[in-house]
Design an enzyme around this catalytic site. Structure first.
Site, PDB file in Angstrom:
ATOM      1  N   ASN A 149     -70.821  63.527   2.194  1.00 15.65           N
ATOM      2  CA  ASN A 149     -71.535  62.628   1.276  1.00 15.65           C
ATOM      3  C   ASN A 149     -70.631  61.908   0.273  1.00 15.65           C
ATOM      4  OD1 ASN A 149     -71.164  65.112   0.046  1.00 15.65           O
ATOM      5  ND2 ASN A 149     -73.054  64.993  -1.142  1.00 15.65           N
ATOM      6  N   SER A 225     -72.627  72.941   2.715  1.00 15.67           N
ATOM      7  CA  SER A 225     -73.957  73.555   2.623  1.00 15.67           C
ATOM      8  C   SER A 225     -73.873  75.062   2.353  1.00 15.67           C
ATOM      9  CB  SER A 225     -74.716  73.322   3.929  1.00 15.67           C
ATOM     10  OG  SER A 225     -74.029  73.948   4.982  1.00 15.67           O
ATOM     11  N   GLU A 244     -68.229  75.374  -3.224  1.00 16.20           N
ATOM     12  CA  GLU A 244     -69.067  74.408  -3.953  1.00 16.20           C
ATOM     13  C   GLU A 244     -70.194  74.033  -3.005  1.00 16.20           C
ATOM     14  OE1 GLU A 244     -68.610  73.420  -7.056  1.00 16.20           O
ATOM     15  OE2 GLU A 244     -66.651  74.319  -7.406  1.00 16.20           O
ATOM     16  N   CYS A 278     -75.234  66.582  -3.917  1.00 14.64           N
ATOM     17  CA  CYS A 278     -75.476  68.002  -4.192  1.00 14.64           C
ATOM     18  C   CYS A 278     -76.204  68.180  -5.511  1.00 14.64           C
ATOM     19  CB  CYS A 278     -74.153  68.762  -4.208  1.00 14.64           C
ATOM     20  SG  CYS A 278     -72.959  68.086  -5.360  1.00 14.64           S
TER      21      CYS A 278
HETATM   22  P1  NAD Z   1     -71.689  71.296   6.051  1.00 14.74           P
HETATM   23  O1  NAD Z   1     -71.715  72.647   5.467  1.00 14.74           O
HETATM   24  O2  NAD Z   1     -72.465  71.050   7.293  1.00 14.74           O
HETATM   25  O3  NAD Z   1     -70.190  70.857   6.376  1.00 14.74           O
HETATM   26  C1  NAD Z   1     -69.170  70.826   5.399  1.00 14.74           C
HETATM   27  C2  NAD Z   1     -67.819  70.968   6.071  1.00 14.74           C
HETATM   28  O4  NAD Z   1     -67.728  72.272   6.660  1.00 14.74           O
HETATM   29  C3  NAD Z   1     -67.578  69.977   7.206  1.00 14.74           C
HETATM   30  O5  NAD Z   1     -66.242  69.533   7.160  1.00 14.74           O
HETATM   31  C4  NAD Z   1     -67.828  70.829   8.452  1.00 14.74           C
HETATM   32  O6  NAD Z   1     -67.159  70.335   9.590  1.00 14.74           O
HETATM   33  C5  NAD Z   1     -67.257  72.172   8.002  1.00 14.74           C
HETATM   34  N1  NAD Z   1     -67.744  73.347   8.743  1.00 14.74           N
HETATM   35  C6  NAD Z   1     -68.860  73.460   9.491  1.00 14.74           C
HETATM   36  N2  NAD Z   1     -68.951  74.702  10.020  1.00 14.74           N
HETATM   37  C7  NAD Z   1     -67.862  75.394   9.597  1.00 14.74           C
HETATM   38  C8  NAD Z   1     -67.377  76.727   9.799  1.00 14.74           C
HETATM   39  N3  NAD Z   1     -68.031  77.598  10.569  1.00 14.74           N
HETATM   40  N4  NAD Z   1     -66.226  77.103   9.204  1.00 14.74           N
HETATM   41  C9  NAD Z   1     -65.565  76.241   8.411  1.00 14.74           C
HETATM   42  N5  NAD Z   1     -65.951  74.957   8.181  1.00 14.74           N
HETATM   43  C10 NAD Z   1     -67.097  74.539   8.776  1.00 14.74           C
HETATM   44  O7  NAD Z   1     -72.164  70.283   4.906  1.00 14.74           O
HETATM   45  P2  NAD Z   1     -72.476  68.715   5.012  1.00 14.74           P
HETATM   46  O8  NAD Z   1     -73.759  68.502   5.755  1.00 14.74           O
HETATM   47  O9  NAD Z   1     -71.251  67.964   5.435  1.00 14.74           O
HETATM   48  O10 NAD Z   1     -72.685  68.351   3.463  1.00 14.74           O
HETATM   49  C11 NAD Z   1     -73.898  68.448   2.797  1.00 14.74           C
HETATM   50  C12 NAD Z   1     -73.975  69.707   1.968  1.00 14.74           C
HETATM   51  O11 NAD Z   1     -72.871  69.791   1.071  1.00 14.74           O
HETATM   52  C13 NAD Z   1     -75.209  69.743   1.081  1.00 14.74           C
HETATM   53  O12 NAD Z   1     -75.743  71.033   1.087  1.00 14.74           O
HETATM   54  C14 NAD Z   1     -74.663  69.399  -0.295  1.00 14.74           C
HETATM   55  O13 NAD Z   1     -75.447  69.837  -1.366  1.00 14.74           O
HETATM   56  C15 NAD Z   1     -73.321  70.077  -0.245  1.00 14.74           C
HETATM   57  N6  NAD Z   1     -72.434  69.523  -1.247  1.00 14.74           N
HETATM   58  C16 NAD Z   1     -72.044  70.303  -2.300  1.00 14.74           C
HETATM   59  C17 NAD Z   1     -71.237  69.756  -3.300  1.00 14.74           C
HETATM   60  C18 NAD Z   1     -70.781  70.561  -4.492  1.00 14.74           C
HETATM   61  O14 NAD Z   1     -69.790  70.187  -5.094  1.00 14.74           O
HETATM   62  N7  NAD Z   1     -71.461  71.632  -4.856  1.00 14.74           N
HETATM   63  C19 NAD Z   1     -70.816  68.428  -3.211  1.00 14.74           C
HETATM   64  C20 NAD Z   1     -71.230  67.678  -2.120  1.00 14.74           C
HETATM   65  C21 NAD Z   1     -72.027  68.235  -1.134  1.00 14.74           C
END
Ligand code: NAD
Length: 470
Positions: A149, A225, A244, A278
């Site tokens: 995002n 996530s 995060e 987020c």
């Molecule tokens: P996601 O968890 O699907 O993916 C995030 C990253 O993790 C990607 O690069 C993905 O390829 C990687 N990933 C996936 N499976 C993995 C595994 N088994 N081991 C290691 N890495 C893995 O999240 P998304 O859909 O890209 O992003 C949206 C989410 O992120 C929402 O829940 C949002 O709230 C959160 N978010 C949090 C913050 C914060 O700072 N708290 C900021 C932005 C987004």
């Protein structure tokens, strides 16, 4: 685009398409890295450690400042690429680039402030006669795993402080939007020795998992996530991890609030980046007495948003990251309507677009507000009084940020003290962050903080050196 490992462009046989969510066209492809490539990145990052630790803080800082200059020069070019791969309006992409520049600049400044302190051992029993001090040392290799995002700024929130305190880095950018990050890492690579920053593309479940479990990676800095974050925390074992994660941020609007200010907060908080934030406003908890008036004004303001081509500077609502993501939001809203909620405006999907939607009569047990809905939806939950507002605000597994709108300081202070979140803003929506503030949630929203100085704290280890002078 190729990956960047040990200063070299590395391609691959299997490729993943990067899709423009607005047109559905393929913008570019990136390699799907497999485990051997992940290991190569780990080797290169480990080999580069001494090149960075031998560099003076002055030099590290200057080099980061040089990258600031390079990104400033190419601001528009980076913003356009970001809009193409994520579908966010160009004006929002420009803001993300500006914040990325700021994040880098803060890191360049922080690179000169990494030091320990002297410790009075004689304050403890038997500690007389020592001179003792601490040092802040790099952890080694940091793996930065980031979401789609805000792909650039959130990745820089990891890479830049990591380098500022002399860690080498392996970046695993989001599968859906890796291009801006790769391009940025090339700028860093022009300044720093080969292997200081490495980028591997591919699937999180494969290469991400490999990084998380590798004993040669010293730190996982993850944003994404809750589901993925929990998986990482289970697999990482003794490794240092910062998580995060998602949010389900409340906005509490009390009867004495400045309604226009609160409405503006929702427009900026629930619909920014098509609601894929987020710290987005995801639950609007409004006191009954003002709920009708608040809803009317919110609908009027929402209908002014302009949904359209994200490259058009008049557009204020772009697409979601994919049609699939928009379908999920559509389904969640429809389920809420079936359970008794009422759409006041919006509610329609067109490809990867989902209209800015205000939905009233939402109850706290509806999936729409129990889970994190990642789309442009403003759900109104009506409550009776301050106590119920606080109770509903806290009735969630998340605790990232919160916003409270009131003109009564006692109510404001009660909310500030009782709402369980990493940040509580008074008369500002949760969707606000400066890049130097400590950022990170309570409960399932995460572990640890970012915001340059705080990220450095999480990316260094403290060594005590004690000289026995007797
Ligand atoms: P996601 O968890 O699907 O993916 C995030 C990253 O993790 C990607 O690069 C993905 O390829 C990687 N990933 C996936 N499976 C993995 C595994 N088994 N081991 C290691 N890495 C893995 O999240 P998304 O859909 O890209 O992003 C949206 C989410 O992120 C929402 O829940 C949002 O709230 C959160 N978010 C949090 C913050 C914060 O700072 N708290 C900021 C932005 C987004």
């Amino acid at each position: 685009m190729d990956m960047l490992i040990g200063g070299k462009h590395i391609s691959g046989e299997d490729l993943e398409e990067v899709i423009n969510p607005y047109t559905g066209e393929v913008i570019d492809t990136v390699p799907i890295a497999h485990l051997q490539t992940a290991q190569l990145a780990i080797d290169e990052a480990n080999n580069a450690k001494s090149k960075l630790t031998e560099m003076s803080a002055f030099k590290v800082s200057n080099k980061l400042f040089n990258v600031v200059g390079k990104l400033e020069e190419r601001r528009e070019e980076f913003a356009e690429l970001l809009t193409l791969e994520v579908g966010k309006p160009i004006n929002e992409a420009l803001v993300e680039i500006d914040r990325s520049i700021e994040t880098l600049r803060l890191s360049a400044e922080e690179a000169k402030r990494i030091y320990g302190e002297s410790v009075p051992l004689d304050a403890g029993l038997n500690g007389k006669g020592f001179f003792a001090f601490t040092q802040k040392l790099p952890l080694g290799v940091v793996a930065a795993i980031t979401p789609f995002n805000y792909p650039l700024n959130l990745t820089i929130h990891k890479i830049a402080p990591a380098i500022a305190c002399k860690n080498t880095v392996i970046v695993k950018p989001p599968t859906e939007a890796p291009l801006t990050v790769i391009k940025f890492c090339e700028l860093l690579n022009e300044e720093f020795p080969d292997g200081v920053v490495n980028v591997i593309t591919g699937y999180g479940s494969e290469v991400g998992d490999y990084l998380v479990t590798s004993p040669e990676v010293n730190k996982i800095s993850f944003t994404g996530s809750v589901t993925t974050g929990m998986m990482i925390s289970q697999k990482a074992g003794m490794k240092n991890v910062t998580l995060e994660l998602g949010g389900n941020d409340p906005m509490v609007v009390l009867k004495d609030a400045d309604i226009d200010k609160a409405v503006k907060g929702v427009i900026n908080g629930a619909f920014l980046n098509a609601g894929q934030v987020c710290m987005g406003v995801k639950r609007i908890i409004v006191e009954d007495e003002i709920a009708d008036e608040f809803a009317d004004r919110l609908v009027a303001a929402t209908e002014k948003l302009v949904m359209g081509n994200p490259m058009d500077s008049k557009t204020t609502l772009g697409t979601l990251i994919s049609e699939n993501a928009a379908r999920q939001v559509e389904e969640t809203v429809n389920n809420a309507v079936e359970a008794g909620a009422k759409i006041l405006t919006g509610g329609n999907r067109n490809g990867a677009f989902y209209e800015a939607t205000v939905i009233d009569n939402v109850t706290p047990e509806m999936d729409l507000v129990v889970r994190e809905t990642f789309g442009p939806v403003a759900p109104i939950i009506r409550v009776n009084g301050l106590d119920e507002a606080i109770e509903v605000a806290n009735d969630t597994e998340y605790g990232l940020q919160a916003g409270v709108f009131t003109s009564d300081y006692a109510s404001a202070m009660r909310c500030a003290q009782e709402i369980e979140a990493g940040t509580v803003f008074i008369n500002k929506q949760s969707t606000f962050r400066t890049d130097n503030m400590p950022f990170g949630g309570f409960k399932n929203s995460g572990v640890g903080k970012e915001g340059i100085k705080y990220a450095v704290e999480e990316m260094t280890k403290t060594k005590l050196i004690g000289l026995n002078l007797r």
